[in-house]
Design a protein around this motif. Structure first.
Motif, mmCIF file in Angstrom:
data_model
loop_
_atom_site.group_PDB
_atom_site.id
_atom_site.type_symbol
_atom_site.label_atom_id
_atom_site.label_comp_id
_atom_site.label_asym_id
_atom_site.label_seq_id
_atom_site.Cartn_x
_atom_site.Cartn_y
_atom_site.Cartn_z
ATOM 1 N N GLN A 1 -4.925 -5.979 -9.653
ATOM 2 C CA GLN A 1 -4.984 -7.256 -10.366
ATOM 3 C C GLN A 1 -5.786 -7.127 -11.656
ATOM 4 O OE1 GLN A 1 -6.462 -9.696 -7.175
ATOM 5 N NE2 GLN A 1 -4.524 -9.580 -6.070
ATOM 6 N N GLU A 2 -6.868 -6.365 -11.616
ATOM 7 C CA GLU A 2 -7.680 -6.119 -12.819
ATOM 8 C C GLU A 2 -6.862 -5.368 -13.867
ATOM 9 O OE1 GLU A 2 -10.940 -6.096 -15.424
ATOM 10 O OE2 GLU A 2 -10.555 -7.306 -13.651
ATOM 11 N N VAL B 1 -4.523 -7.893 -15.480
ATOM 12 C CA VAL B 1 -5.199 -8.852 -16.363
ATOM 13 C C VAL B 1 -5.608 -8.202 -17.686
ATOM 14 C CG1 VAL B 1 -7.329 -10.210 -16.593
ATOM 15 C CG2 VAL B 1 -6.014 -10.331 -14.497
#
Length: 129
Positions: free
Chosen positions: A58-59, A62
């Motif tokens: 997810q990082e 993003v």
């Protein structure tokens, strides 16, 4: 210098490319721990480590630079890996973990090559940076 201090210093002095490499390596490490935990029926440990791997993916999603065309190709793959980790977690499926680990390793190995190539062009062919 303690190992923790060394690791903190490594992160603080790393380039964005090296940080991305660290994220890939961390994701692989958490998937491996989750796999071992799944095999040993350590459900909570498996769950925690799969979630850590998901947080890394997810990082990566993003922080992707949207100005590059390649982002449109990579984003669905990150999304796929994230969903597959959820499935592996709920179904206790080792094969799915292996599949995602393989994908993350491919990303990591490709990223390593990108870093090496950019260093070569930055420092010249003889650079040992």
């Amino acid at each position: 210098m303690s190992i923790q201090a060394y690791q903190n210093n490594s992160v603080e002095t790393a380039s964005p490319g090296e940080l991305t490499l660290m994220l890939y390596n961390g994701c692989i490490k958490f998937i491996k721990v989750a796999r071992k935990s799944m095999e040993n029926k350590e459900i909570e440990k498996k769950n925690t480590n799969i979630q850590k791997a998901q947080k890394i993916i997810q990082e990566l999603m993003v922080t992707m630079d949207q100005q590059y065309a390649i982002t449109k190709e990579i984003m669905p793959l990150y999304d796929y890996m994230n969903r597959r980790l959820m499935e592996a977690n709920t179904a206790n499926d080792l094969e799915i973990l292996d599949e995602v680990q393989g994908l993350v390793e491919e990303f990591r190995d490709t990223w390593k090559q990108v870093i090496l190539e950019s260093r070569k062009s930055q420092y010249g062919q003889g650079g040992n940076a």
